[in-house]
Scaffold this active site. Structure first.
Site, PDB file in Angstrom:
ATOM      1  N   LYS A 116     -11.786  -7.589  -3.044  1.00  0.00           N
ATOM      2  CA  LYS A 116     -10.744  -6.823  -2.342  1.00  0.00           C
ATOM      3  C   LYS A 116     -11.258  -6.165  -1.067  1.00  0.00           C
ATOM      4  O   LYS A 116     -10.515  -6.026  -0.092  1.00  0.00           O
ATOM      5  CB  LYS A 116     -10.135  -5.771  -3.274  1.00  0.00           C
ATOM      6  CG  LYS A 116      -9.571  -6.337  -4.572  1.00  0.00           C
ATOM      7  CD  LYS A 116      -8.508  -7.386  -4.343  1.00  0.00           C
ATOM      8  CE  LYS A 116      -8.241  -8.196  -5.598  1.00  0.00           C
ATOM      9  NZ  LYS A 116      -7.424  -9.385  -5.365  1.00  0.00           N
ATOM     10  N   GLU A 200      -9.370   4.493  -0.821  1.00  0.00           N
ATOM     11  CA  GLU A 200      -8.258   4.413   0.137  1.00  0.00           C
ATOM     12  C   GLU A 200      -7.474   5.715   0.113  1.00  0.00           C
ATOM     13  O   GLU A 200      -7.461   6.417  -0.891  1.00  0.00           O
ATOM     14  CB  GLU A 200      -7.274   3.298  -0.275  1.00  0.00           C
ATOM     15  CG  GLU A 200      -7.691   1.896   0.112  1.00  0.00           C
ATOM     16  CD  GLU A 200      -6.669   0.862  -0.356  1.00  0.00           C
ATOM     17  OE1 GLU A 200      -6.924  -0.320  -0.128  1.00  0.00           O
ATOM     18  OE2 GLU A 200      -5.636   1.232  -0.946  1.00  0.00           O
ATOM     19  N   HIS A 235       2.773  -1.624 -13.454  1.00  0.00           N
ATOM     20  CA  HIS A 235       2.305  -2.805 -12.723  1.00  0.00           C
ATOM     21  C   HIS A 235       2.940  -4.108 -13.192  1.00  0.00           C
ATOM     22  O   HIS A 235       2.486  -5.187 -12.840  1.00  0.00           O
ATOM     23  CB  HIS A 235       0.773  -2.906 -12.753  1.00  0.00           C
ATOM     24  CG  HIS A 235       0.108  -1.633 -12.313  1.00  0.00           C
ATOM     25  ND1 HIS A 235       0.330  -1.100 -11.065  1.00  0.00           N
ATOM     26  CD2 HIS A 235      -0.714  -0.786 -12.946  1.00  0.00           C
ATOM     27  CE1 HIS A 235      -0.360   0.035 -10.950  1.00  0.00           C
ATOM     28  NE2 HIS A 235      -1.000   0.252 -12.083  1.00  0.00           N
ATOM     29  N   ARG A 291      -2.017 -17.618  -5.340  1.00  0.00           N
ATOM     30  CA  ARG A 291      -1.358 -18.433  -6.367  1.00  0.00           C
ATOM     31  C   ARG A 291       0.143 -18.482  -6.105  1.00  0.00           C
ATOM     32  O   ARG A 291       0.649 -17.754  -5.252  1.00  0.00           O
ATOM     33  CB  ARG A 291      -1.576 -17.776  -7.737  1.00  0.00           C
ATOM     34  CG  ARG A 291      -1.029 -16.352  -7.780  1.00  0.00           C
ATOM     35  CD  ARG A 291      -0.901 -15.754  -9.156  1.00  0.00           C
ATOM     36  NE  ARG A 291      -0.120 -14.540  -9.135  1.00  0.00           N
ATOM     37  CZ  ARG A 291      -0.589 -13.318  -8.899  1.00  0.00           C
ATOM     38  NH1 ARG A 291      -1.875 -13.141  -8.634  1.00  0.00           N
ATOM     39  NH2 ARG A 291       0.203 -12.277  -8.893  1.00  0.00           N
TER      40      ARG A 291
HETATM   41  C1  MV4 Z   1      -2.046   1.998  -4.024  1.00  0.00           C
HETATM   42  C2  MV4 Z   1      -1.024   2.937  -4.232  1.00  0.00           C
HETATM   43  C3  MV4 Z   1      -0.975   4.018  -3.398  1.00  0.00           C
HETATM   44  N1  MV4 Z   1      -1.886   4.163  -2.412  1.00  0.00           N
HETATM   45  N2  MV4 Z   1      -2.931   2.182  -3.027  1.00  0.00           N
HETATM   46  C4  MV4 Z   1      -1.259  -0.737  -7.834  1.00  0.00           C
HETATM   47  C5  MV4 Z   1      -1.290  -2.228  -7.946  1.00  0.00           C
HETATM   48  C6  MV4 Z   1      -2.218  -2.689  -6.894  1.00  0.00           C
HETATM   49  N3  MV4 Z   1      -1.836  -3.954  -6.360  1.00  0.00           N
HETATM   50  C7  MV4 Z   1      -2.187  -1.592  -5.882  1.00  0.00           C
HETATM   51  N4  MV4 Z   1      -1.530  -0.467  -6.480  1.00  0.00           N
HETATM   52  C8  MV4 Z   1      -1.317   0.672  -5.782  1.00  0.00           C
HETATM   53  N5  MV4 Z   1      -2.175   0.909  -4.773  1.00  0.00           N
HETATM   54  C9  MV4 Z   1      -2.845   3.239  -2.256  1.00  0.00           C
HETATM   55  N6  MV4 Z   1      -3.739   3.403  -1.271  1.00  0.00           N
HETATM   56  C10 MV4 Z   1      -0.114   2.721  -5.251  1.00  0.00           C
HETATM   57  C11 MV4 Z   1      -0.261   1.577  -6.038  1.00  0.00           C
HETATM   58  C12 MV4 Z   1       0.745   1.404  -7.044  1.00  0.00           C
HETATM   59  C13 MV4 Z   1       1.621   0.335  -7.007  1.00  0.00           C
HETATM   60  C14 MV4 Z   1       1.565  -0.644  -6.025  1.00  0.00           C
HETATM   61  C15 MV4 Z   1       2.446  -1.696  -6.020  1.00  0.00           C
HETATM   62  C16 MV4 Z   1       3.411  -1.777  -7.008  1.00  0.00           C
HETATM   63  C17 MV4 Z   1       3.488  -0.847  -7.976  1.00  0.00           C
HETATM   64  C18 MV4 Z   1       2.601   0.223  -8.008  1.00  0.00           C
HETATM   65  C19 MV4 Z   1       2.701   1.188  -9.008  1.00  0.00           C
HETATM   66  C20 MV4 Z   1       1.834   2.237  -9.025  1.00  0.00           C
HETATM   67  C21 MV4 Z   1       0.847   2.353  -8.058  1.00  0.00           C
END
Ligand code: MV4
Length: 491
Positions: A116, A200, A235, A291
């Protein structure tokens, strides 16, 4: 063109890939675990091979078994679907080493996207906006404290080898940072085998918006616009749509061009998704999914492009069948993941035998599933029964069509999350498109709505002219009568 494709997956996505093979006149091979012997994808395939017990590590994750089966069957390609081995760089490499084409990006590019921190670097270099944060992994607590105070709290610590939200820790202030760093490093080492983490800025109420891309081996790359996937729980996405209610054509063009440039610079080939958080009008890159994704049909419905067929064309060495200029997004599409789970019991899985099963149809309705009446949803895998995708000329028409299709949908024998979807389609915030990744937890009223929609009078609660008697529902009766006749003739 490829001559024979083995699908290293199960359920609806295996059927989805085989449908593309059927249209391209390419024979397909199924591999299945013991509990999947009666599954639809096994019946659909031209050939099918048993590869072991239910436990995924001994069947759908067994690299050697799958590659040997491909060789035995004479398949010249493997499609991995999603989940299981889809983003396993070792599997992609082993497939290639066996002289078989892996339908996906090269193992090197896959490994790069799986890292990542490296993926963030690729995107940043190509001018794609990334979340403010570290350019390298963080190991030293002092360095972590310095970086976090520069970024500003709250921050989020993420495993570099992970993805999909597992093992991430939100840190509200500096008092919690060092402890959180140690914990996240431990979880990362245990779950991903790599203890590397990065930091982050934590965005509090973002939307999840992702871009679909396609890139061929001739240097052509295009994007198919975005999908909004904010309606998710722990998620697990539950509803996805395209286009996003907040992305203008101008923003789409700008971000799409940046994303296409970035995947080209990485040497990415095949279909892929570039995930973003979207907050206060700005996009922030999250990660690349190397994917085909569960939610790809909403993009297919608004663009008309068959993404799986393009994957197979690309893997065959053919150029993309469309140019960026030919891509137009028409109308709006919404996907509901229909799961065997009980929304009134913390969404607990409810696997079991589907007594009656009749899926909706008609104008603008697509159902991708791997089940049929009498099929037993096994408890060993993801409990998804199907994906209901509805298209409309605009978002309101798409929502209304989802409601109509959910009315027609008859699934008995197991509890499903259909009442959840019906509640969301009537939710004020959802209807306005005012959603973010915390929508489900914030909309506490949904539970009461689901209760009201789950009872006997569920249909009457909705529209007066909807029939409440299950047996009287037009679509249902045909299916259940035919099914019961089949059962009678059998015995
Ligand atoms: C984050 C975020 C807030 N700020 N990064 C969770 C899944 C992963 N793909 C990244 N995620 C997150 N990263 C920062 N800097 C909040 C989430 C997150 C989230 C992101 C996408 C879809 C659903 C989510 C649910 C909770 C937290």
């Amino acid at each position: 063109m490829l001559k024979k494709i083995l699908i290293a997956n199960r359920g609806e996505i295996a059927v989805r890939v085989m449908r593309a093979c059927q249209e391209l006149d390419i024979p397909c091979v199924a591999v299945y675990s013991e509990v999947d012997k009666d599954a639809l994808f096994v019946k659909y395939a031209n050939e099918a091979y048993s590869i072991g017990p239910a436990r995924a590590s001994e069947s759908y994750l067994n690299i050697e078994k799958i590659i040997n089966t491909a060789l035995k069957s004479g398949a010249d390609a493997i499609h991995p679907g999603y989940g299981f081995l889809a983003e396993n760089a070792e599997f992609a490499a082993a497939t290639k080493a066996a002289g078989i084409k892996f339908i996906g990006p090269s193992s090197n590019v896959m490994a790069l996207m799986g890292d990542k921190v490296a993926a963030r670097g690729v995107m940043a270099k190509a001018g794609v906006p990334v979340v403010p944060g570290t350019e390298k992994c963080v190991t030293d607590p002092d360095h972590a404290l310095k970086t976090a105070s520069k970024i500003g709290y709250p921050v989020i610590i993420k495993p570099s080898g992970g993805g999909g939200g597992i093992g991430m820790t939100v840190v509200p202030d500096e008092k919690r940072l060092v402890e959180a760093l140690e914990i996240t490093q431990k979880i990362a080492a245990n779950t991903f085998g790599i203890g590397d983490v990065y930091i982050e800025k934590y965005l509090t109420n973002p939307r999840h918006i992702e871009f679909q891309i396609l890139a061929d081996s001739h240097g052509n790359a295009i994007h198919l616009g975005e999908r909004e996937c904010s309606v998710q729980r722990r998620h697990q996405k539950l509803i996805e749509e395209s286009p996003s209610p907040v992305v203008t054509q101008e923003k789409r063009n700008r971000m799409g061009d940046l994303v296409v440039g970035a995947v080209k610079s990485a040497g990415y080939e095949c279909a892929g998704t570039v995930e973003f958080l979207y907050s206060e009008g700005e996009f922030y890159f999250l990660e690349v999914n190397a994917r085909i994704q569960v939610e790809h049909p909403v993009t297919e419905m608004v663009t008309g492009v068959d993404i799986v067929k393009e994957q197979i064309r690309i893997a065959s060495g053919l150029p993309l069948s469309v140019t960026q200029k030919q891509i137009q997004m028409r109308g709006s599409a919404i996907e509901c993941r229909i799961n065997a789970e009980d929304p009134l019991n913390d969404f607990a899985p409810t696997p079991g035998r589907l007594k009656e099963y009749h899926s909706p149809g008609g104008t603008g309705v697509r159902v991708d599933s791997g089940v049929y009446a009498g099929f037993t949803v096994p408890p060993h895998y993801d409990p998804m029964i199907s994906k209901l995708i509805c298209w409309g000329r605009d978002r309101d028409e798409a929502i209304n069509r989802v409601c109509r299709a959910l009315y027609e949908y008859v699934i008995t024998g197991v509890k499903t999350n259909i009442p959840f979807h019906r509640a969301v389609m009537k939710n004020r915030r959802f209807v306005k498109g005012n959603i973010d990744t915390h929508f489900i937890e914030e909309e506490t009223g949904l539970i009461e709505d689901i209760k009201a929609l789950s009872g006997k009078g569920q249909i009457l609660a909705d529209k007066l002219h909807h029939r409440s008697d299950l047996k009287a529902r037009v679509a249902a009766i045909a299916a259940s009568v035919v099914y019961q006749q089949m059962q009678t003739t059998k015995s």
